[in-house]
Design an enzyme around this catalytic site. Structure first.
Site, PDB file in Angstrom:
ATOM      1  N   ASP A  46      -0.254   4.470   1.010  1.00 10.20           N
ATOM      2  CA  ASP A  46      -0.591   5.540   1.960  1.00 10.20           C
ATOM      3  C   ASP A  46       0.174   5.384   3.259  1.00 10.20           C
ATOM      4  O   ASP A  46       0.650   4.299   3.602  1.00 10.20           O
ATOM      5  CB  ASP A  46      -2.087   5.582   2.230  1.00 10.20           C
ATOM      6  CG  ASP A  46      -2.595   4.352   2.974  1.00 10.20           C
ATOM      7  OD1 ASP A  46      -2.216   3.225   2.581  1.00 10.20           O
ATOM      8  OD2 ASP A  46      -3.369   4.505   3.942  1.00 10.20           O
TER       9      ASP A  46
ATOM     10  N   ASP B  26       6.245   2.097   6.291  1.00  4.13           N
ATOM     11  CA  ASP B  26       4.959   1.415   6.212  1.00  4.13           C
ATOM     12  C   ASP B  26       4.066   2.198   5.250  1.00  4.13           C
ATOM     13  O   ASP B  26       3.430   3.166   5.657  1.00  4.13           O
ATOM     14  CB  ASP B  26       4.326   1.335   7.598  1.00  4.13           C
ATOM     15  CG  ASP B  26       3.001   0.614   7.633  1.00  4.13           C
ATOM     16  OD1 ASP B  26       2.634  -0.014   6.628  1.00  4.13           O
ATOM     17  OD2 ASP B  26       2.320   0.692   8.670  1.00  4.13           O
TER      18      ASP B  26
ATOM     19  N   GLU C 226      -4.791   1.777   3.035  1.00 11.82           N
ATOM     20  CA  GLU C 226      -4.703   0.670   3.990  1.00 11.82           C
ATOM     21  C   GLU C 226      -4.754   1.174   5.420  1.00 11.82           C
ATOM     22  O   GLU C 226      -5.355   0.535   6.297  1.00 11.82           O
ATOM     23  CB  GLU C 226      -3.408  -0.124   3.747  1.00 11.82           C
ATOM     24  CG  GLU C 226      -3.326  -1.447   4.495  1.00 11.82           C
ATOM     25  CD  GLU C 226      -2.626  -1.347   5.855  1.00 11.82           C
ATOM     26  OE1 GLU C 226      -2.541  -2.372   6.551  1.00 11.82           O
ATOM     27  OE2 GLU C 226      -2.170  -0.243   6.211  1.00 11.82           O
ATOM     28  N   GLU C 227      -4.136   2.322   5.666  1.00 12.50           N
ATOM     29  CA  GLU C 227      -4.031   2.828   7.031  1.00 12.50           C
ATOM     30  C   GLU C 227      -5.377   3.258   7.617  1.00 12.50           C
ATOM     31  O   GLU C 227      -5.516   3.350   8.838  1.00 12.50           O
ATOM     32  CB  GLU C 227      -3.044   3.993   7.096  1.00 12.50           C
ATOM     33  CG  GLU C 227      -1.614   3.642   6.704  1.00 12.50           C
ATOM     34  CD  GLU C 227      -0.944   2.655   7.649  1.00 12.50           C
ATOM     35  OE1 GLU C 227      -1.558   2.295   8.675  1.00 12.50           O
ATOM     36  OE2 GLU C 227       0.188   2.246   7.366  1.00 12.50           O
TER      37      GLU C 227
ATOM     38  N   HIS D  90       4.590   4.460  12.106  1.00 11.58           N
ATOM     39  CA  HIS D  90       3.516   5.438  12.327  1.00 11.58           C
ATOM     40  C   HIS D  90       3.937   6.623  13.181  1.00 11.58           C
ATOM     41  O   HIS D  90       3.073   7.338  13.712  1.00 11.58           O
ATOM     42  CB  HIS D  90       2.273   4.794  12.967  1.00 11.58           C
ATOM     43  CG  HIS D  90       1.605   3.776  12.111  1.00 11.58           C
ATOM     44  ND1 HIS D  90       0.370   3.229  12.427  1.00 11.58           N
ATOM     45  CD2 HIS D  90       1.974   3.189  10.946  1.00 11.58           C
ATOM     46  CE1 HIS D  90       0.019   2.366  11.488  1.00 11.58           C
ATOM     47  NE2 HIS D  90       0.991   2.322  10.587  1.00 11.58           N
TER      48      HIS D  90
ATOM     49  N   HIS E  16       0.841  -1.201   0.000  1.00  8.56           N
ATOM     50  CA  HIS E  16       0.000   0.000   0.000  1.00  8.56           C
ATOM     51  C   HIS E  16       0.876   1.249   0.000  1.00  8.56           C
ATOM     52  O   HIS E  16       1.992   1.255   0.540  1.00  8.56           O
ATOM     53  CB  HIS E  16      -0.975   0.006   1.182  1.00  8.56           C
ATOM     54  CG  HIS E  16      -0.349   0.123   2.531  1.00  8.56           C
ATOM     55  ND1 HIS E  16      -0.097   1.336   3.135  1.00  8.56           N
ATOM     56  CD2 HIS E  16       0.057  -0.818   3.422  1.00  8.56           C
ATOM     57  CE1 HIS E  16       0.430   1.130   4.335  1.00  8.56           C
ATOM     58  NE2 HIS E  16       0.542  -0.170   4.523  1.00  8.56           N
TER      59      HIS E  16
ATOM     60  N   ASP F 196       4.270  -6.057   3.737  1.00  7.77           N
ATOM     61  CA  ASP F 196       3.822  -4.970   4.611  1.00  7.77           C
ATOM     62  C   ASP F 196       4.118  -5.255   6.074  1.00  7.77           C
ATOM     63  O   ASP F 196       3.518  -4.659   6.967  1.00  7.77           O
ATOM     64  CB  ASP F 196       2.309  -4.757   4.393  1.00  7.77           C
ATOM     65  CG  ASP F 196       1.768  -3.506   5.076  1.00  7.77           C
ATOM     66  OD1 ASP F 196       2.569  -2.586   5.337  1.00  7.77           O
ATOM     67  OD2 ASP F 196       0.561  -3.461   5.334  1.00  7.77           O
TER      68      ASP F 196
END
Length: 411
Positions: free
Chosen positions: A84, A145, A179-180, A384, A82, A202
């Site tokens: 994002d 990520d 995805e997030e 994150h 992903h 991921d």
């Protein structure tokens, strides 16, 4: 000298682009900046010479095919990542490179030294002595990520094209949005992707091979208060904020992320906003068992009903919806897909780490759509936030695993 010369420059170029998703958006993808980035990937895939390169405006996925280079027909593998990033500052990402990291040292992220990567606080750092680390500058996340996964898949494609002696079957790749915020795979088109099985790239540290995830639900609590002057409030005022506090305090105090690990689920309060007149609370609910998730949701309903008892009309309204389920429910019937990844890692001297994911991946949803999709490591740590970092050497091993899976499948 690194084995994959293009991997680091590619990764650095990716993380410098803000592709943060937006849970309040109603578009697919949720942000235009993801669309811009995805279309750049379309061009890169075309420049590599891949076939069937396209951007699907319905679901926001970029997909492409690397055709088989052998006559024998073997299953088609998909590799997914992903684009994002999570809900942390992603504007102006300025990655820093730490060569030959000393596992005992402290790395200051910012010039003022307000933020440091300290092994005393982040023990995983001790595993990376001698590695080249890519970190943030302390003001943003890094975006490993899952820009690591994107860069690793692109690097693997380029390597296979440059080394036709490595035999492989048809390989499909997919890069998706959102995805997030938990919506990216909702409209994934399994039939159009046309793979027999797939892997999301991921995961976190070296060796992660994940085929069991949380089952997940989202919870929104809306509380209607009654605001009057405090001097005459007795018996009249209903303080929405106090009801919110009461709701939170009625949940099990020990069942929160910061107090759980292993297979223990939790209630996680993400936001609490409001006034005396109205308040809103946002939660995620997690449990590895579907029955456990149902019990947690039933407890929420029970707490809301209890808080509403003193009032003529309900003041506490709860809205819940399921987000994804534990992919092991599907993967238990497709363990050959896991075993292929295990064999690839073992052949490369990597020990598979198959601990359950205390979270979810796009593969959680995609597996239930009929495409078994466990998760491979991509290398990121402390994801994150400002303390995120990734090892270049681990990213290279992730590329190795993609290549080895492709090669073993061809045999």
């Amino acid at each position: 000298m690194t084995k994959y010369q293009e991997l680091l420059p590619l990764f650095l170029s990716y993380v410098k682009e803000n592709t943060r998703s937006d849970e309040n958006s109603t578009t697919i993808p949720s942000t235009e900046r993801q669309v811009v980035f995805l279309n750049k990937l379309v061009q890169q895939l075309k420049d590599l010479g891949l076939a069937e390169v396209k951007y699907n405006e319905t679901n926001g996925y970029v997909t492409a095919l690397l055709p088989s280079n052998q006559a024998k027909k073997v299953p088609t593998i998909g590799f997914l990542a992903h684009v994002d990033t999570a809900d942390f500052n992603a504007e102006g990402v300025a990655p820093q490179i730490v060569e030959n990291y000393d596992g005992q040292a402290i790395i200051p992220l910012d010039a003022a030294g307000n933020y440091v990567l300290d092994p005393a606080e982040f023990p995983a750092l001790t595993h990376y002595a001698g590695h080249t680390l890519i970190t943030t500058d302390g003001s943003t996340l890094l975006g490993s990520d899952d820009k690591s996964g994107v860069a690793e898949i692109m690097t693997a494609l380029a390597y296979l094209l440059a080394h036709p002696e490595i035999k492989h079957g048809d390989l499909k790749v997919g890069f998706g949005p959102d995805e997030e915020i938990g919506t990216g795979a909702d409209k994934f088109d399994v039939a159009d992707f046309n793979a027999d099985f797939a892997y999301t790239v991921d995961g976190g540290p070296e060796g992660q091979l994940e085929y069991e995830t949380f089952s997940a639900a989202a919870l929104e609590v809306t509380i209607a208060g009654k605001n009057v002057h405090p001097s005459t409030a007795k018996g009249i005022m209903v303080n929405a904020l106090q009801l919110g506090i009461d709701f939170q305090n009625a949940l099990p105090a020990a069942e929160v992320p910061e107090k759980t690990d292993g297979r223990a689920g939790f209630f996680h309060l993400l936001s609490f906003n409001g006034t005396v007149d109205e308040a809103k609370m946002s939660y995620i609910i997690r449990d590895f068992e579907r029955d456990g998730l149902a019990r947690r949701k039933a407890l929420v309903e029970k707490i809301a009903a209890k808080l509403n008892e003193p009032f003529a009309q309900p003041r506490v309204q709860v809205k819940m919806y399921d987000q994804y389920y534990n992919m092991v429910e599907v993967m238990k019937d497709h363990m050959d897909v896991v075993e292929l990844a295990e064999r690839a890692m073992v052949a490369l001297g990597i020990t598979p780490d198959e601990e359950p994911v205390r979270g979810g991946t796009d593969g959680s949803k995609i597996s239930f759509m009929g495409l078994p999709t466990p998760n491979l490591f991509a290398g990121g740590e402390n994801m994150h936030g400002r303390y995120e970092f990734v090892s270049l050497q681990v990213m290279e091993k992730a590329v190795d695993v993609i290549l080895k899976i492709s090669e073993l499948n061809a045999q």
